[in-house]
Scaffold this active site. Structure first.
Site, PDB file in Angstrom:
ATOM      1  N   GLU A   8     -10.807   5.261  -5.617  1.00 49.84           N
ATOM      2  CA  GLU A   8     -11.449   3.952  -5.840  1.00 49.84           C
ATOM      3  C   GLU A   8     -11.613   3.484  -7.000  1.00 49.84           C
ATOM      4  OE1 GLU A   8     -11.115   1.736  -3.247  1.00 49.84           O
ATOM      5  OE2 GLU A   8     -10.326   3.407  -1.635  1.00 49.84           O
ATOM      6  N   ARG A  66       0.839  -1.109  -0.136  1.00 49.29           N
ATOM      7  CA  ARG A  66       0.077   0.023   0.060  1.00 49.29           C
ATOM      8  C   ARG A  66       0.984   1.043   0.188  1.00 49.29           C
ATOM      9  NH1 ARG A  66      -2.370   4.273   0.095  1.00 49.29           N
ATOM     10  NH2 ARG A  66      -4.465   4.433   0.643  1.00 49.29           N
ATOM     11  N   ARG A  90      -1.500  -5.076   5.219  1.00 44.80           N
ATOM     12  CA  ARG A  90      -0.728  -4.490   3.787  1.00 44.80           C
ATOM     13  C   ARG A  90       0.495  -3.760   4.411  1.00 44.80           C
ATOM     14  NH1 ARG A  90      -5.263  -1.641   0.606  1.00 44.80           N
ATOM     15  NH2 ARG A  90      -5.262  -0.258   2.674  1.00 44.80           N
TER      16      ARG A  90
END
Length: 251
Positions: free
Chosen positions: A83, A75, A117
């Protein structure tokens, strides 16, 4: 006469005592955790990973395959891209893919997020990928978790030049998009409260709601003559009073 400096010191000491006393009375308060949760000015580099980019999830998330044959989901630190379901989400994803897909990159990791992540700065051929995405207008500076001035400066410049997603009049930040109310799934067999005739909602014919389309990524309403009608990444058929009217078709 009492010395003014003495009064200031005394007031400061009393304030500090009150704050400490307040915290001491709260079993759930952890001062060390509260201080550590504040976003650092310069994230500390934990280690550097090297690997080939094998997957692009969206505009700020990718997966690398290391020399040890380990897949690590990354990330990107400091930024937040739209998004995939919102306006410019796919274009941001494409921008990241064009920079790193299939290439060997260095990831200067800074920790992990709540989804486990790995957070990090991605570098390819000496280019700071995180910063480049913000400079080109494909992401926001994620100020909730990062306070580095380089990202703030890059975002201001991209906004001013209307690069990338900043070409929109009022782009919706991804954290606001993620916070939109999600539909409620009612379990099978659930029986709700009785509703009187006066409380029943108005039933709108489907034909009347299919004359307009609301792009939920931008909040703009398009009519059936508009090229964007039912042609955005995310949206739904709506009433003529929802959202803001399109500047081209008039909504």
């Amino acid at each position: 006469m009492v010395d003014a400096g003495f009064l200031r010191v005394t007031r400061t000491a009393i304030s500090a005592w009150l704050v400490i006393s307040l915290f001491a009375g709260c079993d759930q308060f952890d001062l060390a955790s509260a201080l550590s949760s504040r976003p650092p000015t310069e994230p500390r580099i934990v280690e550097t990973l090297t690997g080939k980019v094998i997957r692009i999830a969206d505009g700020d998330t990718l997966t690398i395959l290391t020399d040890d044959n380990l897949q690590v989901k990354i990330r990107l630190e400091g930024i937040d891209a739209p998004e995939r379901g919102q306006a410019y989400g796919m274009r941001a994803t494409t921008a990241l893919a064009e920079m790193v897909s299939g290439r060997v990159v260095n990831v200067h990791t800074t920790g992990t997020d709540k989804y486990d992540r790995t957070l990090g700065f991605v570098e390819v051929d000496g280019t700071d990928v995180n910063l480049k995405l913000v400079e080109d207008g494909w992401g926001w500076h994620f100020t909730k978790y990062n306070s580095q001035e380089k990202f703030a400066t890059a975002e201001r410049a991209a906004r001013a030049a209307k690069r990338g997603l900043w070409a929109q009049d009022r782009p919706m930040a991804p954290w606001d998009y993620r916070g939109l109310e999600k539909p409620v799934i009612v379990p099978a067999g659930f029986v709700g409260p009785r509703i009187t005739a006066a409380e029943k909602p108005e039933i709108v014919p489907a034909s009347s709601t299919r004359k307009f389309w609301l792009n939920t990524g931008t909040g703009v309403r398009h009519n059936s003559r508009c090229r964007n009608f039912a042609n955005t990444n995310h949206g739904y058929f709506c009433r003529s009073t929802e959202g803001r009217a399109c500047g081209i078709c008039g909504g």
